[in-house]
Design a protein around this motif. Sequence first.
Motif, PDB file in Angstrom:
ATOM      1  N   UNK A 116     -16.652   2.056   5.532  1.00 18.96           N
ATOM      2  CA  UNK A 116     -15.345   2.364   5.159  1.00 18.96           C
ATOM      3  C   UNK A 116     -14.549   1.466   5.738  1.00 18.96           C
ATOM      4  N   UNK A 117     -14.499   1.104   6.899  1.00 18.23           N
ATOM      5  CA  UNK A 117     -13.556   0.251   7.428  1.00 18.23           C
ATOM      6  C   UNK A 117     -13.505  -0.942   7.029  1.00 18.23           C
ATOM      7  N   UNK A 118     -14.372  -1.466   6.258  1.00 19.88           N
ATOM      8  CA  UNK A 118     -14.143  -2.858   5.324  1.00 19.88           C
ATOM      9  C   UNK A 118     -13.088  -2.791   4.244  1.00 19.88           C
ATOM     10  N   UNK A 119     -12.787  -1.657   3.954  1.00 17.22           N
ATOM     11  CA  UNK A 119     -11.866  -1.444   2.539  1.00 17.22           C
ATOM     12  C   UNK A 119     -10.507  -0.787   3.012  1.00 17.22           C
ATOM     13  N   UNK A 120     -10.521  -0.651   4.508  1.00 17.18           N
ATOM     14  CA  UNK A 120      -9.104  -0.181   4.891  1.00 17.18           C
ATOM     15  C   UNK A 120      -7.989  -0.753   4.549  1.00 17.18           C
ATOM     16  N   UNK A 121      -7.982  -2.111   4.458  1.00 17.92           N
ATOM     17  CA  UNK A 121      -6.863  -2.876   3.766  1.00 17.92           C
ATOM     18  C   UNK A 121      -6.217  -2.557   2.699  1.00 17.92           C
ATOM     19  N   UNK A 122      -7.073  -1.957   1.640  1.00 14.35           N
ATOM     20  CA  UNK A 122      -7.006  -1.609   0.343  1.00 14.35           C
ATOM     21  C   UNK A 122      -6.186  -0.198   0.414  1.00 14.35           C
ATOM     22  N   UNK A 123      -6.076   0.492   1.367  1.00 12.21           N
ATOM     23  CA  UNK A 123      -5.581   2.013   1.558  1.00 12.21           C
ATOM     24  C   UNK A 123      -4.046   1.760   1.347  1.00 12.21           C
ATOM     25  N   UNK A 124      -3.184   0.956   2.195  1.00 14.11           N
ATOM     26  CA  UNK A 124      -1.766   0.975   1.852  1.00 14.11           C
ATOM     27  C   UNK A 124      -1.261   0.670   0.511  1.00 14.11           C
ATOM     28  N   UNK A 125      -2.126  -0.577   0.029  1.00 14.14           N
ATOM     29  CA  UNK A 125      -1.740  -0.854  -1.595  1.00 14.14           C
ATOM     30  C   UNK A 125      -2.034  -0.006  -2.228  1.00 14.14           C
ATOM     31  N   UNK A 126      -2.923   1.027  -2.473  1.00 17.36           N
ATOM     32  CA  UNK A 126      -3.268   1.856  -2.980  1.00 17.36           C
ATOM     33  C   UNK A 126      -2.120   2.965  -3.181  1.00 17.36           C
ATOM     34  N   UNK A 127      -1.626   3.313  -1.908  1.00 16.07           N
ATOM     35  CA  UNK A 127      -0.639   4.359  -1.784  1.00 16.07           C
ATOM     36  C   UNK A 127       0.680   3.708  -2.398  1.00 16.07           C
ATOM     37  N   UNK A 128       0.796   2.641  -2.241  1.00 18.02           N
ATOM     38  CA  UNK A 128       2.127   1.974  -2.974  1.00 18.02           C
ATOM     39  C   UNK A 128       2.092   1.865  -4.449  1.00 18.02           C
ATOM     40  N   UNK A 129       0.833   1.621  -4.856  1.00 15.41           N
ATOM     41  CA  UNK A 129       0.578   1.651  -6.302  1.00 15.41           C
ATOM     42  C   UNK A 129       0.594   3.228  -6.981  1.00 15.41           C
ATOM     43  N   UNK A 130       0.252   4.120  -6.114  1.00 16.10           N
ATOM     44  CA  UNK A 130       0.307   5.456  -6.322  1.00 16.10           C
ATOM     45  C   UNK A 130       2.049   6.054  -6.430  1.00 16.10           C
ATOM     46  N   UNK A 131       2.609   5.480  -5.407  1.00 14.39           N
ATOM     47  CA  UNK A 131       4.064   5.862  -5.581  1.00 14.39           C
ATOM     48  C   UNK A 131       4.555   5.436  -6.731  1.00 14.39           C
ATOM     49  N   UNK A 132       4.297   3.986  -6.920  1.00  8.13           N
ATOM     50  CA  UNK A 132       5.083   3.506  -8.087  1.00  8.13           C
ATOM     51  C   UNK A 132       4.626   4.151  -9.682  1.00  8.13           C
ATOM     52  N   UNK A 133       3.386   4.703  -9.448  1.00 10.83           N
ATOM     53  CA  UNK A 133       3.109   5.310 -10.586  1.00 10.83           C
ATOM     54  C   UNK A 133       3.629   6.743 -10.594  1.00 10.83           C
ATOM     55  N   UNK A 134       4.130   7.358  -9.695  1.00  7.00           N
ATOM     56  CA  UNK A 134       4.619   8.421  -9.682  1.00  7.00           C
ATOM     57  C   UNK A 134       6.126   8.520 -10.296  1.00  7.00           C
ATOM     58  N   UNK A 135       6.679   7.374 -10.069  1.00 10.66           N
ATOM     59  CA  UNK A 135       8.056   7.053 -10.459  1.00 10.66           C
ATOM     60  C   UNK A 135       7.724   6.508 -12.119  1.00 10.66           C
ATOM     61  N   UNK A 136       6.927   5.907 -12.286  1.00 11.08           N
ATOM     62  CA  UNK A 136       6.722   5.356 -13.643  1.00 11.08           C
ATOM     63  C   UNK A 136       6.343   6.114 -14.710  1.00 11.08           C
ATOM     64  N   UNK A 137       5.359   7.330 -14.040  1.00 10.38           N
ATOM     65  CA  UNK A 137       4.864   8.306 -15.313  1.00 10.38           C
ATOM     66  C   UNK A 137       5.749   9.604 -14.898  1.00 10.38           C
ATOM     67  N   UNK A 138       6.602   9.531 -14.119  1.00  6.57           N
ATOM     68  CA  UNK A 138       7.324  11.098 -13.941  1.00  6.57           C
ATOM     69  C   UNK A 138       6.431  12.250 -13.479  1.00  6.57           C
TER      70      UNK A 138
END
Length: 279
Positions: A116-138
């Motif tokens: 799991x530690x190999x893909x940890x750098x993807x976690x903050x990016x996924x969180x940022x994308x999720x936040x943008x999706x919340x705004x985009x999709x309401x």
Amino acid sequence: MVGSQLRSLTRRTLAIVAACAAGFVALTLTVDSALWREPWMWPEARGFWFNVVEGRSAEWGTDPPLHYVTRLLPRLLPAALPLAVAGAVADRRIARLAAPSALAVAVFSANAHKEWRFVLPAVPVANACAAAAVVRLGARRLAAVLCAASAAMALGMAYVSAHNYPGGHALARLHALEPAGHAVVHIDAYAAMTGATRFGQTRGGWVYDKTEGLAPGAAFANYTHLLTAAPAAHRAHGFEVMAEQRGYAGIGVDLGRFPPVWIRLEPLVWVMRNTQQLH
């Protein structure tokens, strides 16, 4: 003019990246060489050499190609991952933001050994994308529900994780059971992978050894103690059990008892001593 500014910005960015990389390499060489007491210790470079150049990472276990996508990332991002995927489908800007991390996960998926530690750098990016999706999709209400569920899962998984290091607990128990003095301790691969690290090797005058591939019997004659996941193999050769360390062995479910869900703990690492050495 815009192109010239972008090229200038790119050059400055590359210069900053190169300077930071050189500085952090110097820092890790200094700090890790001191901590590990080995000259020119660069853990990341050694890990890359072992895993990629020598191709020996598979010795530590393998998983299916989709292991990151179907198991590890959903555990790391129970709320953010579905929102990020939905956002990437709905908005090209979110998809562009997620693309480099998705590519990195795909590259790591090609390696049979997965952690799991190999893909940890993807976690903050996924969180940022999720936040943008919340705004985009309401989808603020849905996001609140998913975040609450994610927090509950995180607390539960943290409790479970506390039982995932029987090797480290076994090493601490050995130190508590044996008085200060000289000892030669063999730590097998399972104990080493579950917490019996160098940072726990605190006894001065003790020798801690992790040699692998030894056959039970004469090869262990010079060890005074063992941390092992296979005690039966050593009982016939003069070793006795001092203590057993339990660890996580799964989740139990029984609707007829309370609580209906519990953590199953089983003996996983045994602390043994050589009766022929000590008596």
